[in-house]
Scaffold this motif. Structure first.
Motif, mmCIF file in Angstrom:
data_model
loop_
_atom_site.group_PDB
_atom_site.id
_atom_site.type_symbol
_atom_site.label_atom_id
_atom_site.label_comp_id
_atom_site.label_asym_id
_atom_site.label_seq_id
_atom_site.Cartn_x
_atom_site.Cartn_y
_atom_site.Cartn_z
ATOM 1 N N THR A 1 41.831 39.199 32.634
ATOM 2 C CA THR A 1 40.889 40.218 32.618
ATOM 3 C C THR A 1 41.740 41.562 32.555
ATOM 4 O O THR A 1 42.896 41.793 33.537
ATOM 5 C CB THR A 1 40.164 40.076 33.768
ATOM 6 N N ARG B 1 40.898 48.885 44.704
ATOM 7 C CA ARG B 1 40.951 48.545 46.331
ATOM 8 C C ARG B 1 42.517 48.630 46.937
ATOM 9 O O ARG B 1 43.356 48.442 46.340
ATOM 10 C CB ARG B 1 40.372 47.145 46.479
ATOM 11 N N LYS C 1 42.350 32.027 34.957
ATOM 12 C CA LYS C 1 41.969 33.157 35.083
ATOM 13 C C LYS C 1 43.020 34.064 35.558
ATOM 14 O O LYS C 1 43.209 33.975 36.669
ATOM 15 C CB LYS C 1 40.717 33.516 35.555
HETATM 16 P P1 ATP Z 1 39.447 41.169 40.899
HETATM 17 O O1 ATP Z 1 39.940 42.471 41.098
HETATM 18 O O2 ATP Z 1 38.035 40.834 41.292
HETATM 19 O O3 ATP Z 1 40.494 39.859 41.229
HETATM 20 P P2 ATP Z 1 40.222 41.280 38.224
HETATM 21 O O4 ATP Z 1 40.969 42.564 38.393
HETATM 22 O O5 ATP Z 1 40.531 40.053 37.697
HETATM 23 O O6 ATP Z 1 39.324 41.157 39.330
HETATM 24 P P3 ATP Z 1 38.618 43.250 36.314
HETATM 25 O O7 ATP Z 1 39.730 42.938 35.191
HETATM 26 O O8 ATP Z 1 38.728 44.284 36.952
HETATM 27 O O9 ATP Z 1 38.958 41.883 37.188
HETATM 28 O O10 ATP Z 1 37.250 42.753 35.804
HETATM 29 C C1 ATP Z 1 36.974 41.414 35.382
HETATM 30 C C2 ATP Z 1 36.116 41.796 33.729
HETATM 31 O O11 ATP Z 1 35.061 42.544 34.128
HETATM 32 C C3 ATP Z 1 36.907 42.392 32.995
HETATM 33 O O12 ATP Z 1 37.688 41.408 31.917
HETATM 34 C C4 ATP Z 1 35.930 43.173 31.992
HETATM 35 O O13 ATP Z 1 35.331 42.306 30.971
HETATM 36 C C5 ATP Z 1 34.839 43.591 33.081
HETATM 37 N N1 ATP Z 1 35.020 44.852 33.752
HETATM 38 C C6 ATP Z 1 35.564 45.058 34.824
HETATM 39 N N2 ATP Z 1 35.880 46.376 35.010
HETATM 40 C C7 ATP Z 1 35.159 47.074 33.923
HETATM 41 C C8 ATP Z 1 34.749 48.306 33.538
HETATM 42 N N3 ATP Z 1 35.317 49.352 34.152
HETATM 43 N N4 ATP Z 1 34.212 48.678 32.333
HETATM 44 C C9 ATP Z 1 33.714 47.585 31.580
HETATM 45 N N5 ATP Z 1 33.964 46.208 31.964
HETATM 46 C C10 ATP Z 1 34.588 45.873 33.038
#
Ligand code: ATP
Length: 317
Positions: free
Chosen positions: A224, A100, A191
């Motif tokens: 994450t 995004r 987190k």
């Molecule tokens: P945000 O951008 O909403 O603040 P973030 O960047 O912390 O979130 P992500 O790491 O994108 O969050 O995603 C959170 C969790 O969701 C990841 O730790 C993973 O377990 C799962 N996840 C996200 N994207 C994927 C993907 N493409 N495939 C599998 N699991 C995913």
């Protein structure tokens, strides 16, 4: 089951219709509910948990829309506030890979007032603080700090997500880091994204970053990592817990789904603190939360894509 109070912003995400274009080229936008702490409240309630949202929207049709969405998702909105300022708006464009680009137009979210009578409800419950806009000053920051203090004095289990947004802290990262410190010090659970963990610790190596962050105070760190899953760290355990394989179309809200699902599971424990010492339990819960995050990436928009308990239970943990 404990109630989880989610404190912070609730806003409109105007999402560019055409995927792959940046905001300067986007022409059409779709209105979606957004705001990380509100997403977390929905993620919890959608799984059958008890969540209360504390935040402020405008006394305008967008504010009505947002509170209606929370209500429809079974979030308790009795502590939500309305202001004469316009509801906060975020404009979002999605790249081909679902990543995004954000622009914020802030309004009512920063007008949240501290209400002393809320404090007694925190007693022995859980409080999740999402900080995307909350540390930018104004009433919201003051209310946020006081609710955080109340959560500490009421022995609530505290969770913190800094939700760093580069465009909100343009060349002001040092201030952001300083403002996050008390939360990282006292929260039971933090987190982070990889970027946030590196920014707040000053370390690029994950293990070193966690070592630094534990020294500040927090006991459980989840970092994450998108499709790679989640790195989990306690003072005595460090491991990456993989996610499931999905075809992502929009990653908005994956992190919120993750932390919402983790908090929901903790809320069902007799004592939330059990999670601090039981590594096997923590491992299982993070695995499930990874699935919640992964499933959220398979649909457009954050709240509509959050899984319910049935969708989650279709996967073995
Ligand atoms: P945000 O951008 O909403 O603040 P973030 O960047 O912390 O979130 P992500 O790491 O994108 O969050 O995603 C959170 C969790 O969701 C990841 O730790 C993973 O377990 C799962 N996840 C996200 N994207 C994927 C993907 N493409 N495939 C599998 N699991 C995913």
């Amino acid at each position: 089951m404990k109630t989880i109070y989610c404190i912070g912003e609730l806003l409109i995400d105007f999402v560019a219709e055409k995927q792959g274009s940046d905001l300067s080229k986007a022409n059409e936008f779709t209105k979606k509910p957004g705001g990380a702490p509100a997403n977390v409240a929905c993620a919890i309630a959608k799984l059958g948990g008890s969540s209360k949202f504390i935040g402020c929207v405008g006394d305008d049709p967008f504010g009505t829309f947002l509170l209606d969405v929370l209500k429809a998702n079974h979030v308790d909105i009795s502590l939500a506030q309305r202001s004469k300022y316009f509801t906060t708006l975020a404009f979002v464009s999605l790249a081909e890979n679902g990543e995004r680009d954000f622009v914020f137009s802030r309004g009512a979210d920063k007008k949240l007032k501290y209400l002393p009578e809320v404090k007694k409800g925190f007693n022995g419950q859980m409080v999740h603080l999402g900080a995307a806009t909350a540390l930018l000053g104004g009433n919201l920051e003051e209310a946020y700090g006081r609710y955080f203090f109340d959560a500490l004095t009421q022995n609530a289990f505290i969770s913190f997500d800094p939700n760093f947004r580069g465009d909100l802290w343009k060349n002001n990262e040092e201030v952001f880091i300083k403002k996050c410190k008390p939360f990282v010090e006292k929260a039971h659970l933090c987190k982070f994204s990889l970027e946030e963990a590196q920014l707040l610790s000053g370390e690029t190596d994950l293990e070193k970053a966690c070592g630094h962050l534990h020294k500040i105070g927090t006991q459980i760190i989840t970092i994450t990592l998108g499709g790679e899953g989640t790195f989990v760290s306690t003072p005595t355990m460090k491991t990456t817990i993989p996610s499931i394989e999905v075809d992502p179309v929009d990653t908005t809200g994956a992190g919120d789904a993750f932390i919402g699902c983790l908090l929901y599971q903790i809320s069902t424990l007799g004592k939330a603190e059990e999670i601090l010492n039981d590594h096997e339990l923590l491992h299982k819960m993070v695995k499930k939360a990874n699935i919640a995050g992964a499933l959220t990436t398979t649909g457009y928009g954050a709240i509509p894509s959050l899984p319910n308990l049935e969708a989650l239970q279709a996967y073995e943990v």
